[in-house]
Design a protein around this motif. Structure first.
Motif, short mmCIF file in Angstrom:
data_model
loop_
_atom_site.label_atom_id
_atom_site.label_comp_id
_atom_site.label_asym_id
_atom_site.label_seq_id
_atom_site.Cartn_x
_atom_site.Cartn_y
_atom_site.Cartn_z
N SER A 160 0.83 -1.20 0.00
CA SER A 160 0.00 0.00 0.00
C SER A 160 0.87 1.25 0.00
CB SER A 160 -0.98 -0.01 1.17
OG SER A 160 -0.29 -0.21 2.37
N ALA A 161 2.08 1.16 0.58
CA ALA A 161 2.99 2.31 0.51
C ALA A 161 3.47 2.52 -0.93
CB ALA A 161 4.18 2.09 1.44
N LEU A 162 3.75 1.41 -1.63
CA LEU A 162 4.21 1.52 -3.02
C LEU A 162 3.12 2.11 -3.91
CD1 LEU A 162 6.12 -1.83 -3.64
CD2 LEU A 162 7.07 0.47 -3.69
N GLN A 163 1.88 1.70 -3.66
CA GLN A 163 0.78 2.19 -4.48
C GLN A 163 0.53 3.66 -4.23
OE1 GLN A 163 -2.14 -0.71 -3.36
NE2 GLN A 163 -1.69 -2.01 -5.12
N ASN A 164 1.12 4.15 -3.14
CA ASN A 164 0.95 5.55 -2.78
C ASN A 164 2.03 6.45 -3.38
OD1 ASN A 164 -0.47 7.52 -1.42
ND2 ASN A 164 0.89 7.45 0.34
N VAL A 165 3.06 5.82 -3.97
CA VAL A 165 4.13 6.61 -4.61
C VAL A 165 3.52 7.32 -5.82
CG1 VAL A 165 6.30 6.51 -5.88
CG2 VAL A 165 5.97 5.08 -3.86
N PRO A 166 3.59 8.65 -5.86
CA PRO A 166 2.94 9.37 -6.97
C PRO A 166 3.55 8.97 -8.31
CG PRO A 166 3.73 10.89 -5.27
CD PRO A 166 4.26 9.55 -4.94
N ARG A 167 2.67 8.75 -9.27
CA ARG A 167 3.14 8.32 -10.57
C ARG A 167 4.04 9.38 -11.22
NH1 ARG A 167 -0.17 7.58 -14.97
NH2 ARG A 167 -1.79 8.55 -13.74
N GLU A 168 3.73 10.66 -10.93
CA GLU A 168 4.50 11.76 -11.53
C GLU A 168 5.97 11.64 -11.13
OE1 GLU A 168 1.74 13.23 -9.07
OE2 GLU A 168 0.86 11.81 -10.50
N LEU A 169 6.20 11.21 -9.88
CA LEU A 169 7.58 11.09 -9.40
C LEU A 169 8.35 10.07 -10.22
CD1 LEU A 169 7.70 11.14 -5.51
CD2 LEU A 169 9.20 12.31 -7.09
N MET A 170 7.70 8.93 -10.47
CA MET A 170 8.36 7.87 -11.24
C MET A 170 8.55 8.32 -12.69
SD MET A 170 9.03 5.68 -9.02
CE MET A 170 9.52 4.17 -9.86
N GLU A 171 7.56 9.07 -13.21
CA GLU A 171 7.68 9.56 -14.59
C GLU A 171 8.82 10.58 -14.70
OE1 GLU A 171 3.76 10.95 -15.32
OE2 GLU A 171 3.00 8.92 -15.73
N ALA A 172 8.89 11.43 -13.70
CA ALA A 172 9.97 12.43 -13.69
C ALA A 172 11.33 11.74 -13.67
CB ALA A 172 9.82 13.35 -12.48
N ALA A 173 11.42 10.69 -12.85
CA ALA A 173 12.67 9.94 -12.76
C ALA A 173 13.02 9.33 -14.11
CB ALA A 173 12.55 8.87 -11.70
N ALA A 174 11.99 8.79 -14.78
CA ALA A 174 12.21 8.16 -16.08
C ALA A 174 12.66 9.20 -17.10
CB ALA A 174 10.95 7.47 -16.55
N LEU A 175 12.06 10.40 -17.07
CA LEU A 175 12.42 11.48 -17.99
C LEU A 175 13.87 11.90 -17.77
CD1 LEU A 175 9.34 13.86 -18.13
CD2 LEU A 175 10.31 12.47 -19.98
N ASP A 176 14.29 11.87 -16.51
CA ASP A 176 15.66 12.26 -16.19
C ASP A 176 16.66 11.15 -16.55
OD1 ASP A 176 14.83 14.66 -15.34
OD2 ASP A 176 14.87 14.22 -13.20
N GLY A 177 16.18 10.13 -17.21
CA GLY A 177 17.08 9.08 -17.66
C GLY A 177 17.39 8.06 -16.57
N CYS A 178 16.47 7.95 -15.63
CA CYS A 178 16.68 7.02 -14.53
C CYS A 178 16.07 5.68 -14.93
CB CYS A 178 15.96 7.59 -13.31
SG CYS A 178 16.44 6.85 -11.79
N GLY A 179 16.86 4.62 -14.85
CA GLY A 179 16.35 3.29 -15.20
C GLY A 179 15.38 2.79 -14.15
N ARG A 180 14.68 1.70 -14.48
CA ARG A 180 13.68 1.16 -13.57
C ARG A 180 14.31 0.77 -12.23
NH1 ARG A 180 10.46 1.00 -11.01
NH2 ARG A 180 8.50 -0.10 -10.81
N VAL A 181 15.49 0.13 -12.30
CA VAL A 181 16.15 -0.36 -11.08
C VAL A 181 16.63 0.82 -10.24
CG1 VAL A 181 18.09 -1.71 -10.18
CG2 VAL A 181 16.86 -2.46 -12.24
#
Lengths: 293, 316
Positions: free
Chosen positions: B199-220
């Motif tokens: 439930s904590a993971l599901q609470n991680v805002p999607r925008e944060l993960m998208e921003a990380a991906a845009l910044d060239g951050c891999g999934r791991v």
């Protein structure tokens, strides 16, 4: 604020899921199954073996290495039921659990409502006292409680199992939390029309309380149904045992007869397992919002 | 539950929520109604939750079998406790149990929660498989594991044999009884930790993960740098919640090893039970209970401190 964040997340998780764009299913199965299948197998193995052993012959439970049973030996179940009053124990557990659920629903709703809504003298102090009892481990409470039961002449009765769990501090806390989130305007309209507090609670607020009451029911039911230590010390005669205590007693007498013992164990787990499978999503939310076991 | 409740109440106070305003609006009818509404629950909770705490403290200064009136013996129960080698063995083993059980459960739960957070066909089934031990009663768990970990014909020894590892004694060996209890209880509690992390993971805002991906951050890398730090509040909650429950371990020990062999799996609550209901030394049992209470209170305080520290990770 770990817990506030957590509990808030419980509610939000579902909305978040809905907001996500529809998932495009790939035709090839995900490689994640290669990890998920062994994981499920390990988690389910104890329960699968419980069922397999319960339909094995005695010799089959003692060969090494263990393997699948050659036929289905239903007789273990009839043996278990004739050698131990499992039906009676299940009934006792049901009586105790349902009584405690009803007690919590009524008493905790009343108290939670008053703590949240009625500005009576001592409101805040009493609520803090109720909260404080949450921190007390049951193991130190149980010794004097046993003496209390002796004074009430309740030892070795189902009443001894019901009384201490009729109203729980967590239930009061949960209901109070709920009532603080309900807009005051809702009940004010009813009050202006002349309805009393109890009437307002029953006719205006009760319809809104469904999910919270259900959470409280699930938690109370599971806690009481699976409780072992208190029945162990409060009840002695087999006729008053709950299913958990009965099963443990049965184990003491049949510890070498694995198939019959496992048939009894399956019997003891069926009611809760059925409930769990039927309402998995709901169980998960209730458990996440509390900290069960 | 104590921790959750105290914490939530504290946060509410800080945010300045008030349930009611005392003062001129207080009315006599409200006092009557308020007390009438709360008294059934409060009386029951007082009788079974509050009075026994004081009573138990009094018992710890008595010699009593819990059925007949006791005699006052001063602090002798506490003196006995300090000089009782089995008490210290039980305390040590409780500590060892906590140190094994809590981190193992949490470390296994994180990757499993991440796995169960993926969108894969059949996820409902996988989640159910991980959660179902949670509703299995401790007695049933004990019975099932007595067979699985049976040295002669149990499934686990068969599996060990398959991969060429030596056979183990588990519940029947002094060195392995406690680790075997750990194994059994981790199975039972894993689903709980997974639910909290999921439930904590599901609470991680999607925008944060998208921003990380845009910044060239891999999934791991995104997991290590974004998701894992956001799991800190869940971890601090679990750390304390699991520890408090681990300190109160009893059922599984009672059903499988009865504290043996040779006290090797005797934990505090089991020892307390033995003193009260096998040796009929209720006073001594109450003294052990007081010691346990102090430890649990200390852990609760740590929780409050930890959660305050962890709160700046919160995104909301």
């Amino acid at each position: 604020m770990a817990d506030t964040a957590l509990t808030r997340s419980m509610g939000r998780a579902r909305t978040a899921e809905r907001e996500r764009p529809p998932h495009r299913r790939s035709r090839r199965p995900s490689p994640l199954h290669l990890v998920l299948i062994p994981l499920s197998a390990v988690m389910l193995a104890p329960l699968i073996w419980m069922v397999l052993l319960s339909i094995s012959t005695e010799a089959e439970t003692r060969r090494f290495p263990p393997g699948l049973p050659h036929g289905i030996h239903w007789q273990n179940y009839t043996d278990a039921w004739s050698q131990g009053p499992f039906g009676h124990w299940l009934l006792n557990s049901a009586i105790v659990s349902v009584a405690c659920v009803v007690g919590n629903l009524v008493l905790c709703s009343l108290a939670g409502y008053a703590f949240a809504r009625i500005p009576f003298l001592g409101n805040r102090v009493l609520f803090v006292v109720v909260l404080a009892t949450l921190m007390v481990p049951f193991q130190i409470v149980m010794l004097p409680t046993l003496i209390v039961m002796q004074h009430l002449h309740l030892t070795d009765t189902l009443g001894a199992l019901i009384a201490p769990n009729l109203a729980t501090p967590f239930g009061v806390f949960l209901m109070r939390q709920f009532f603080t989130t309900v807009p005051k305007e809702l009940e004010e309209a009813a009050r202006i029309d002349g309805a009393g507090r109890l009437r307002t609670l029953a006719s205006v607020l009760l319809p809104l309380m469904g999910p919270t009451l259900a959470t409280l029911s699930v938690l109370t039911f599971l806690n009481v149904w699976n409780d072992f230590l208190w029945p162990l010390i409060a009840v002695q005669s087999p006729g008053n045992m709950t299913i958990q205590l009965g099963l443990q007693n049965f184990q003491g007498q049949h510890f070498t007869n694995w198939p019959v013992l496992m048939a009894g164990t399956v019997t003891s787990q069926i009611p809760v397992l059925v409930l769990f499978v039927l309402a998995q999503r709901f169980f998960v939310r209730s458990i996440a919002s509390s900290g069960l076991k | 539950m104590a921790v959750v409740a105290a914490d939530r109440a504290a946060s509410e106070r800080r945010r300045g929520h008030r349930t009611h305003r005392p003062g001129p609006r207080m009315r006599r009818a409200d006092h009557v109604a308020g007390w009438a509404f709360v008294s059934p629950a409060v009386l029951l909770i007082g009788l079974f939750g509050l009075v026994p705490v004081v009573w138990s403290l009094l018992l710890s200064f008595q010699q009593t079998d819990l059925t007949s009136p006791g005699t006052w013996t001063g602090a002798s129960n506490y003196q006995k406790m300090v000089h009782d080698p089995v008490f210290w063995q039980a305390a040590r083993q409780t500590l060892v149990y906590c140190v094994l059980f809590v981190p193992i459960t949490m470390l296994l739960a994180i990757p499993i929660a991440v796995l169960l957070n993926q969108r894969v066909r059949g996820m409902l089934f996988y989640r159910m498989a991980v959660y179902v031990p949670l509703v299995t009663s401790t007695v049933a768990t004990g019975v099932i594991f007595s067979w699985l970990l049976n040295p002669q014909f149990g499934l686990v020894n068969a599996a060990l044999g398959k991969v060429g590892l030596p056979q183990q004694g588990f519940f029947q060996s002094t060195g392995e009884a406690l680790p075997a209890v750990v194994m059994m209880t981790v199975w039972g509690w894993l689903g709980f930790a997974v639910i909290i992390y999921l439930s904590a993971l599901q609470n991680v805002p999607r925008e944060l993960m998208e921003a990380a991906a845009l910044d060239g951050c891999g999934r791991v890398k995104a997991f290590w740098k974004v998701e894992l730090p956001l799991l800190a509040p869940a971890s601090s909650f679990l750390l304390v919640w699991l520890t408090i429950n681990a300190l109160q371990l009893f059922d599984e020990v009672y059903v499988t090893t009865k504290g043996g062999p040779l006290h090797a799996s005797t934990v505090l609550v089991y020892y307390l039970y033995q003193q009260a209901f096998v040796n009929f030394d209720g006073g001594y049992a109450a003294a052990i209970g007081s010691a346990l209470f102090v430890v649990i209170l200390a852990v609760t305080m740590v929780q409050l401190w930890l959660s305050r520290r962890a709160s700046h990770y919160e995104v909301n």
